[in-house]
Design an enzyme around this catalytic site. Structure first.
Site, short mmCIF file in Angstrom:
data_model
loop_
_atom_site.label_atom_id
_atom_site.label_comp_id
_atom_site.label_asym_id
_atom_site.label_seq_id
_atom_site.Cartn_x
_atom_site.Cartn_y
_atom_site.Cartn_z
N ASP A 144 33.73 33.77 -11.88
CA ASP A 144 33.49 34.96 -13.16
C ASP A 144 33.27 34.07 -14.54
O ASP A 144 33.60 32.78 -14.47
CB ASP A 144 35.66 35.47 -13.29
CG ASP A 144 36.02 36.68 -13.83
OD1 ASP A 144 34.90 37.42 -14.20
OD2 ASP A 144 36.83 36.97 -13.81
N GLY A 145 33.46 34.64 -15.59
CA GLY A 145 33.05 34.27 -16.67
C GLY A 145 32.07 34.31 -17.64
O GLY A 145 32.22 33.32 -17.87
N HIS A 186 24.86 35.15 -17.25
CA HIS A 186 24.71 35.48 -15.51
C HIS A 186 23.12 34.18 -14.71
O HIS A 186 23.60 33.83 -14.27
CB HIS A 186 24.36 37.22 -15.59
CG HIS A 186 25.18 37.82 -15.39
ND1 HIS A 186 26.88 37.41 -14.86
CD2 HIS A 186 25.48 39.14 -16.27
CE1 HIS A 186 27.70 38.93 -15.90
NE2 HIS A 186 26.49 39.50 -16.37
N GLU A 231 32.74 47.89 -8.48
CA GLU A 231 33.70 48.94 -9.74
C GLU A 231 32.58 48.38 -11.08
O GLU A 231 32.36 49.05 -11.59
CB GLU A 231 35.02 47.77 -10.38
CG GLU A 231 36.10 48.89 -9.78
CD GLU A 231 36.36 48.00 -8.62
OE1 GLU A 231 35.95 47.17 -7.39
OE2 GLU A 231 36.49 49.00 -6.89
N TRP A 257 29.62 48.74 -11.47
CA TRP A 257 28.74 50.02 -11.63
C TRP A 257 28.66 50.20 -13.51
O TRP A 257 28.33 50.85 -13.72
CB TRP A 257 28.50 51.05 -10.74
CG TRP A 257 27.83 50.90 -9.65
CD1 TRP A 257 28.50 50.05 -8.57
CD2 TRP A 257 26.28 50.10 -9.61
NE1 TRP A 257 27.63 50.18 -6.94
CE2 TRP A 257 26.35 49.46 -8.25
CE3 TRP A 257 25.33 50.19 -10.05
CZ2 TRP A 257 25.03 49.69 -7.56
CZ3 TRP A 257 24.38 50.06 -9.04
CH2 TRP A 257 24.13 49.83 -8.10
N LEU A 276 25.54 26.54 7.85
CA LEU A 276 26.41 27.76 6.36
C LEU A 276 26.04 29.19 6.44
O LEU A 276 24.53 28.99 7.06
CB LEU A 276 26.45 27.29 5.26
CG LEU A 276 27.43 27.48 4.37
CD1 LEU A 276 29.00 27.74 4.58
CD2 LEU A 276 26.71 26.75 2.86
N ARG A 302 38.39 31.02 -7.53
CA ARG A 302 38.71 32.42 -8.84
C ARG A 302 38.25 31.26 -9.77
O ARG A 302 39.09 30.75 -11.13
CB ARG A 302 39.44 33.72 -8.91
CG ARG A 302 38.88 34.14 -10.43
CD ARG A 302 39.75 35.49 -10.45
NE ARG A 302 39.15 36.49 -11.25
CZ ARG A 302 38.75 37.94 -11.49
NH1 ARG A 302 39.60 38.73 -10.78
NH2 ARG A 302 38.35 38.78 -11.99
N SER A 340 41.11 41.75 -7.78
CA SER A 340 39.54 42.35 -8.02
C SER A 340 39.38 42.98 -6.88
O SER A 340 38.08 43.21 -6.74
CB SER A 340 39.07 41.89 -9.27
OG SER A 340 39.32 41.16 -10.81
C1 IPE Z 1 35.38 40.77 -10.45
O1 IPE Z 1 34.67 40.05 -11.29
C2 IPE Z 1 34.13 40.89 -9.48
C3 IPE Z 1 33.15 39.54 -9.93
C4 IPE Z 1 33.24 38.72 -10.18
C5 IPE Z 1 31.48 40.29 -9.00
P1 IPE Z 1 35.33 40.80 -12.90
O2 IPE Z 1 34.99 40.34 -14.38
O3 IPE Z 1 34.33 42.31 -12.67
O4 IPE Z 1 36.83 41.57 -12.62
P2 IPE Z 1 37.67 42.50 -13.94
O5 IPE Z 1 37.11 43.31 -13.53
O6 IPE Z 1 37.56 40.92 -14.60
O7 IPE Z 1 39.37 41.93 -12.60
C1 IPE Z 2 31.43 37.29 -13.30
O1 IPE Z 2 30.69 37.52 -14.50
C2 IPE Z 2 30.02 37.73 -13.19
C3 IPE Z 2 30.02 39.34 -12.45
C4 IPE Z 2 30.93 40.32 -12.61
C5 IPE Z 2 28.73 40.31 -12.10
P1 IPE Z 2 31.42 38.61 -16.16
O2 IPE Z 2 30.52 38.96 -15.88
O3 IPE Z 2 32.59 39.07 -15.69
O4 IPE Z 2 32.14 36.91 -16.80
P2 IPE Z 2 33.26 38.22 -17.77
O5 IPE Z 2 34.31 37.29 -17.12
O6 IPE Z 2 33.17 38.71 -18.77
O7 IPE Z 2 33.11 36.11 -18.87
MG MG Z 3 34.83 39.48 -15.72
#
Ligand code: IPE
Ligand code: IPE
Ligand code: MG
Length: 251
Positions: free
Chosen positions: A20-21, A37, A67, A69, A131, A188, A196
């Protein structure tokens, strides 16, 4: 690079990561979310390489949730493109390194060309015994449990199974990744402390590690740091600390 020697017996067998992030990482440098990304792909490479090197059995990476999508169409489009191109460029290298690649999730919603790339990648690496890398794509923990329930219900309906046969073990065996150990360590990134809708069942007893680092900055040292943290946890599985210590000593 980190130089600690980790005993293979103590290592987590299955690591699951919520990557995430990406968006916030990109925004912090005045770039578009999709730049984040793209950058995240190199963190995926580093994590896979290091996990293989350490002798981890399974690594599950959350790439796209059920989610996700709901995100802007353009962002979803870029994520799909990225998925296709990375799958095409990396698969040979993964295969050469004896890695088994599996895509877990409801792939029926993906384009036909992505679906065929996925099947090709899985078939190519099917017999590799190094792996296991699971890419969770269009995955949700609730979806996973739901598809298991549907599957079991069909068997009960067609008479090949009785409702009395339903047990935790049986449900487990109908979930995705049933052939792998449960998650020992969940990581995470990005400072969010939530699941999530990731692997709800398989993470029942996972140790959960949250780091403020954004996914594109995650590297080998970050992984080793998370594993170091895991090694210092006392996993009690409902027992008392004394019971755990006695068992460990008498082993
Ligand atoms: C969770 O991250 C899904 C993935 C890392 C693929 P999100 O960024 O979508 O989660 P929420 O919406 O902050 O909970
Ligand atoms: C995780 O990063 C990648 C996916 C969920 C595909 P995010 O796109 O959720 O990045 P933030 O959370 O908005 O920073
Ligand atoms: Mg995110």
């Amino acid at each position: 690079m980190h130089s600690v020697q980790l005993s293979p017996d103590l290592l987590p067998k299955h690591i699951a990561i919520i990557m995430d992030g990406n968006g916030r990482w990109a925004k912090a440098q005045g770039k578009s979310r999709v730049f984040g990304h793209r950058k995240g792909v190199s963190a995926v490479r580093k994590t896979i390489t290091m996990s293989a090197k350490l002798g981890i059995k399974a690594l599950t990476l959350f790439a796209f949730s059920s989610e996700n999508w709901q995100r802007p169409v353009e962002e979803v489009g870029v994520l799909m493109e990225l998925f296709i191109s990375v799958l095409s460029t990396e698969i040979k290298k993964l295969h050469k390194n004896n890695i088994r690649l599996c895509i877990v999730g409801d792939i029926s919603r993906f384009s036909k060309s992505l679906q065929s790339k996925i099947l090709h990648a899985e078939n190519l690496t099917r017999n590799n015994d190094g792996l296991v890398v699971n890419i969770a794509a269009n995955y949700g923990g609730r979806w996973d449990i739901t598809q298991a329930v549907k599957n079991i219900t069909e068997k009960v309906e067609n008479g090949s199974m009785k409702s009395e046969d339903i047990s935790e073990e049986l449900i487990q065996s109908h979930l995705t990744m049933a052939d792998l150990p449960e998650v020992d360590l969940m990581i995470r990134t990005s400072g969010e402390c939530r699941i999530s809708n990731f692997m709800l069942w398989q993470m029942a007893y996972a140790e959960m590690y949250f780091t403020p680092i954004f996914w594109p900055d995650f590297n080998e040292d970050c992984l080793v740091e998370a594993i170091d943290w895991y090694l210092n946890r006392e996993r009690r599985f409902g027992c008392t600390s004394e019971q755990i210590t006695t068992t460990t000593v008498s082993q």
